[in-house]
Design a protein around this motif. Structure first.
Motif, mmCIF file in Angstrom:
data_model
loop_
_atom_site.group_PDB
_atom_site.id
_atom_site.type_symbol
_atom_site.label_atom_id
_atom_site.label_comp_id
_atom_site.label_asym_id
_atom_site.label_seq_id
_atom_site.Cartn_x
_atom_site.Cartn_y
_atom_site.Cartn_z
ATOM 1 N N GLY A 11 0.776 -1.227 0.000
ATOM 2 C CA GLY A 11 0.000 0.000 0.000
ATOM 3 C C GLY A 11 0.812 1.283 0.000
ATOM 4 O O GLY A 11 0.238 2.370 -0.062
ATOM 5 N N GLU A 12 2.128 1.181 0.089
ATOM 6 C CA GLU A 12 2.932 2.398 0.066
ATOM 7 C C GLU A 12 2.937 2.959 -1.348
ATOM 8 O O GLU A 12 3.127 2.229 -2.315
ATOM 9 C CB GLU A 12 4.359 2.117 0.532
ATOM 10 N N PRO A 13 2.727 4.271 -1.479
ATOM 11 C CA PRO A 13 2.650 4.862 -2.827
ATOM 12 C C PRO A 13 3.972 4.786 -3.585
ATOM 13 O O PRO A 13 5.037 4.743 -2.989
ATOM 14 C CB PRO A 13 2.275 6.322 -2.543
ATOM 15 N N ARG A 14 3.835 4.757 -4.908
ATOM 16 C CA ARG A 14 4.988 4.753 -5.797
ATOM 17 C C ARG A 14 4.841 5.886 -6.796
ATOM 18 O O ARG A 14 3.741 6.224 -7.191
ATOM 19 C CB ARG A 14 5.073 3.435 -6.552
ATOM 20 N N THR A 15 5.965 6.404 -7.208
ATOM 21 C CA THR A 15 5.986 7.452 -8.216
ATOM 22 C C THR A 15 6.396 6.828 -9.539
ATOM 23 O O THR A 15 7.477 6.240 -9.625
ATOM 24 C CB THR A 15 7.012 8.543 -7.830
ATOM 25 N N PRO A 16 5.569 6.917 -10.558
ATOM 26 C CA PRO A 16 5.953 6.339 -11.850
ATOM 27 C C PRO A 16 7.057 7.151 -12.527
ATOM 28 O O PRO A 16 7.227 8.334 -12.243
ATOM 29 C CB PRO A 16 4.663 6.385 -12.655
ATOM 30 N N GLY A 17 7.790 6.494 -13.396
ATOM 31 C CA GLY A 17 8.797 7.191 -14.184
ATOM 32 C C GLY A 17 10.162 7.198 -13.539
ATOM 33 O O GLY A 17 10.385 6.559 -12.513
ATOM 34 N N PRO A 18 11.084 7.938 -14.132
ATOM 35 C CA PRO A 18 12.454 7.964 -13.624
ATOM 36 C C PRO A 18 12.557 8.644 -12.263
ATOM 37 O O PRO A 18 11.662 9.359 -11.839
ATOM 38 C CB PRO A 18 13.220 8.737 -14.683
ATOM 39 N N GLY A 19 13.690 8.380 -11.598
ATOM 40 C CA GLY A 19 13.925 8.928 -10.268
ATOM 41 C C GLY A 19 13.674 7.874 -9.208
ATOM 42 O O GLY A 19 13.606 6.682 -9.503
ATOM 43 N N VAL A 20 13.514 8.298 -7.962
ATOM 44 C CA VAL A 20 13.232 7.363 -6.872
ATOM 45 C C VAL A 20 11.738 7.088 -6.875
ATOM 46 O O VAL A 20 10.924 7.970 -6.633
ATOM 47 C CB VAL A 20 13.703 7.920 -5.512
ATOM 48 N N SER A 21 11.396 5.851 -7.177
ATOM 49 C CA SER A 21 10.009 5.450 -7.355
ATOM 50 C C SER A 21 9.372 4.937 -6.068
ATOM 51 O O SER A 21 8.185 5.119 -5.839
ATOM 52 C CB SER A 21 9.955 4.354 -8.421
#
Length: 98
Positions: free
Chosen positions: A78-88
């Motif tokens: 359930g922890e959110p993720r950021t799509p795309g490059p960088g720290v996801s």
């Protein structure tokens, strides 16, 4: 923070500390390792499927409780993720293994 900890900070796991650029590359995707002997390192997960990240990782290290063993890191459900490059996302230390 001792010299070893400074060396590991914001470096990509698996890169040589003497490398010209041991830091993250802007076009790659990374998971931040939290806790344990690899705390603060980034793991290159570029191209990994979500299921692969969710399964966690066993990373070889000389820095854990068992030199030459592995440190286990897991995703938190359930922890959110950021799509795309960088720290996801983040992977959290769970144990050391021989």
């Amino acid at each position: 923070m001792n010299g070893d900890e400074q060396l590991l900070n914001r470096r990509v796991y698996g890169t040589d500390h003497d490398a010209h650029n041991p830091g993250p590359l802007p076009h790659r995707t990374y998971a931040e390792l939290v806790g344990g002997p690899l705390d603060g390192l980034l793991l290159d997960i570029h191209g990994w499927r979500t299921e692969d990240v969710d399964d966690g990782v066993a990373l070889p290290t000389e820095l854990g409780q068992y030199p030459g063993g592995r440190s286990l890191y897991d995703a938190r459900p359930g922890e959110p993720r950021t799509p795309g490059p960088g720290v996801s996302c983040r992977l959290y230390f769970s144990a050391d293994s021989p």
